[in-house]
Design a protein around this motif. Structure first.
Motif, PDB file in Angstrom:
ATOM      1  N   THR A 209       0.820  -1.218   0.000  1.00 36.15           N
ATOM      2  CA  THR A 209       0.000   0.000   0.000  1.00 36.15           C
ATOM      3  C   THR A 209       0.854   1.269   0.000  1.00 36.15           C
ATOM      4  OG1 THR A 209      -0.182  -0.155   2.413  1.00 36.15           O
ATOM      5  CG2 THR A 209      -1.966  -1.102   1.102  1.00 36.15           C
ATOM      6  N   ASP A 210       2.147   1.120   0.310  1.00 39.25           N
ATOM      7  CA  ASP A 210       3.027   2.284   0.275  1.00 39.25           C
ATOM      8  C   ASP A 210       3.241   2.787  -1.153  1.00 39.25           C
ATOM      9  OD1 ASP A 210       4.431  -0.303   0.053  1.00 39.25           O
ATOM     10  OD2 ASP A 210       6.223   0.936  -0.224  1.00 39.25           O
ATOM     11  N   ARG A 211       2.841   2.017  -2.137  1.00 36.48           N
ATOM     12  CA  ARG A 211       2.976   2.436  -3.526  1.00 36.48           C
ATOM     13  C   ARG A 211       1.858   3.389  -3.955  1.00 36.48           C
ATOM     14  NH1 ARG A 211       4.638  -3.598  -5.885  1.00 36.48           N
ATOM     15  NH2 ARG A 211       6.612  -3.720  -4.732  1.00 36.48           N
ATOM     16  N   PHE A 212       0.911   3.596  -3.082  1.00 35.83           N
ATOM     17  CA  PHE A 212      -0.212   4.494  -3.364  1.00 35.83           C
ATOM     18  C   PHE A 212      -0.076   5.752  -2.516  1.00 35.83           C
ATOM     19  CE2 PHE A 212      -1.477   0.150  -4.065  1.00 35.83           C
ATOM     20  CZ  PHE A 212      -2.117   0.183  -5.297  1.00 35.83           C
ATOM     21  N   ALA A 213      -0.771   6.800  -2.927  1.00 35.18           N
ATOM     22  CA  ALA A 213      -0.817   7.994  -2.088  1.00 35.18           C
ATOM     23  C   ALA A 213      -1.363   7.601  -0.717  1.00 35.18           C
ATOM     24  CB  ALA A 213      -1.709   9.044  -2.743  1.00 35.18           C
ATOM     25  N   PRO A 214      -0.879   8.194   0.367  1.00 36.13           N
ATOM     26  CA  PRO A 214      -1.355   7.821   1.705  1.00 36.13           C
ATOM     27  C   PRO A 214      -2.870   7.915   1.784  1.00 36.13           C
ATOM     28  CG  PRO A 214       0.521   9.307   1.855  1.00 36.13           C
ATOM     29  CD  PRO A 214       0.119   9.276   0.405  1.00 36.13           C
TER      30      PRO A 214
END
Length: 368
Positions: A209-214
Motif C-alpha cells: 500500500t506504500d505504492r499508493f498515495a497515503p
C-alpha cells in the motif's frame, strides 16, 4: 425489483429507478443532477441502476452515450456539462468503469448484440488504462489530454501523466479489469495481459500500500479495497473493523470525511456493498436502513446531511446516490442476475498462469 424487507419496498425501489431515469439527458448522459456535470464513472453507476430496475432502453441509451463520446485514444473527458467539455483531462478509473457497467448489463439481459456493440469501446478503454500501470502494479490516476499515442506504458517523466496512484481509484480499477477480462472471454478474445494487470494491481493493494498515495480522510479510501475485490476474507473484515468507529454514525450512515459531521448516502451504500462482499448482511442491512432519512418522497435521494445542524448538503438530489441505493438493495436482496457484480470481484486468478510468470510480482500474490 429489489426490495429489502422493512427498509425498502419493490415499489419504492421502482420509484427510485424512475427518478434516476427522469434525470437522463436526451443524449443519454446521466448528470449528477439536472443541468449538472456528467462524469464517466457516475454516469455508468446510474446506468447500472437503470438496468437493475428494468429500464433497459434508458440504460442502453447511457451506454450509447459512452460509445459515442469516447475519444480516439479510448478515454473520456473527466467532466462534461450539458454536452460541453468542462475538464478535458483523463482519469484512468473513470475510463475503466465502463467494463463493470457493460458486464453488469449483459449479466442482466443476456443481450449478445449489446455486448458485441460495446466490445470495441471496452477494449479501447482498458487498453488505455493498462498503460497507466506503474512497474509496482499500482495504477497512476490520470493525465493531461491529449496523451502520448506511442509506447506501451505511460512515463510520468515526460509530464503527460500524474505519477500518483490513488487507493480508491486503483481498487475500483481492480474490479473493472476483472469484468473486462470476463467480457473478453465471452467475446472469444481472451486478454491475458488484462488478467496479469489485475494480478499485479491486486498484489499491490494487498501487500504494498506504500505504492499508493497515503490514505486520505475520506471513507472511500477505507472500504474500497474490499469493494473492488482486492481484499477479502479475514483481511477484509479487519480492514473494515479498523476504522469503523471513525466513520459510522449510529442511525444516520457513514461520514464522507472522518472529521466532519457530514454523512453521505452513496458512501454508506458502497460500504453496505463492501460488507455484503464479506458476508456481513446483518450490519449491512442496518446501515442501509440508517441512510433512508435521505430519501425524498419522489423516490430520489439527497446527497448528504450535516448532522450537527440538521441541514442537507449539498442541496442536491444526486443521480449517483440514488443509483448506489438501488445497487445496494439488489446485492442485499440478490434479485437481479447481476446482484453479485461486487461480491464476484475478488481476485480473478487464472490458475493456468503461475504467479512467477506475471511481470512485476515480488512474491506469490495468489496466496497473499
Amino acid at each position: 425489483m429489489p426490495h429489502v424487507p422493512g427498509v425498502l419496498t419493490e415499489d419504492q425501489c421502482d420509484k427510485t429507478g424512475a427518478a434516476i431515469a427522469a434525470m437522463q439527458e436526451p443524449t443519454g448522459a446521466m448528470p449528477w443532477f439536472p443541468g449538472g456535470q456528467t462524469d464517466p464513472w457516475d454516469h455508468i453507476e446510474s446506468a447500472m441502476a437503470l438496468s437493475v430496475t428494468g429500464r433497459h432502453p434508458e440504460a442502453e441509451a447511457a451506454y450509447e452515450w459512452s460509445r459515442r463520446t469516447q475519444r480516439p485514444d479510448g478515454s473520456w473527458a473527466i467532466r462534461t456539462v450539458v454536452g460541453t467539455v468542462a475538464d478535458a483531462n483523463t482519469d484512468a478509473n473513470f475510463c475503466a468503469y465502463l467494463a463493470v457497467g457493460v458486464w453488469h448489463h449483459y449479466l442482466i439481459t443476456g443481450d449478445t448484440r449489446f455486448l458485441e456493440r460495446l466490445w470495441p469501446t471496452v477494449w479501447s478503454a482498458i487498453e488505455l488504462v493498462v498503460r497507466f500501470q506503474a512497474p509496482g502494479g499500482q495504477i497512476r490516476w490520470g493525465g493531461k489530454y491529449p496523451l502520448p499515442t506511442s509506447g506501451v506504458a505511460f512515463d510520468p517523466a515526460d509530464g503527460s501523466v500524474f505519477d500518483a496512484a490513488m487507493l480508491t481509484g486503483s481498487a475500483s480499477i481492480h474490479q473493472a479489469l476483472g469484468c473486462a477480462a470476463a467480457i473478453a472471454d465471452e467475446m472469444k478474445q481472451p486478454a491475458p495481459a488484462w488478467r496479469h494487470a489485475q494480478l499485479r494491481l491486486g498484489h499491490a493493494l494487498r501487500a504494498h500500500t506504500d505504492r499508493f498515495a497515503p490514505p486520505s480522510d475520506h471513507s472511500m479510501d477505507w472500504y474500497y479495497p474490499v469493494l473492488g475485490g482486492a481484499v477479502r476474507g479475514r483481511a477484509g473484515q479487519e480492514l473494515i473493523a479498523d476504522r469503523w468507529d471513525e466513520f459510522v454514525v449510529a442511525d444516520l450512515g457513514i461520514r464522507c470525511v472522518d472529521h466532519r459531521p457530514w454523512v453521505t448516502g452513496a458512501e454508506t451504500c458502497e460500504l453496505v456493498l463492501a460488507m455484503n462482499c464479506l458476508g456481513d448482511d446483518a450490519d449491512a442491512t442496518r446501515l442501509f436502513a440508517d441512510m433512508q432519512h435521505l430519501r425524498d418522497p419522489d423516490g430520489s435521494y439527497w446527497t448528504g446531511l450535516v448532522f450537527s445542524d440538521g441541514k442537507r448538503w449539498p442541496v442536491e438530489k444526486s443521480c449517483w446516490t440514488s443509483a448506489a441505493v438501488v445497487l445496494a438493495a439488489d446485492a442485499l436482496s440478490r434479485t437481479s442476475s447481476a446482484n453479485g457484480i461486487f461480491r464476484d470481484a475478488d481476485p480473478l486468478v487464472d490458475v493456468t498462469v503461475p504467479a512467477s510468470e506475471v511481470p512485476g510480482l515480488s512474491c506469490d500474490c495468489t496466496n497473499a
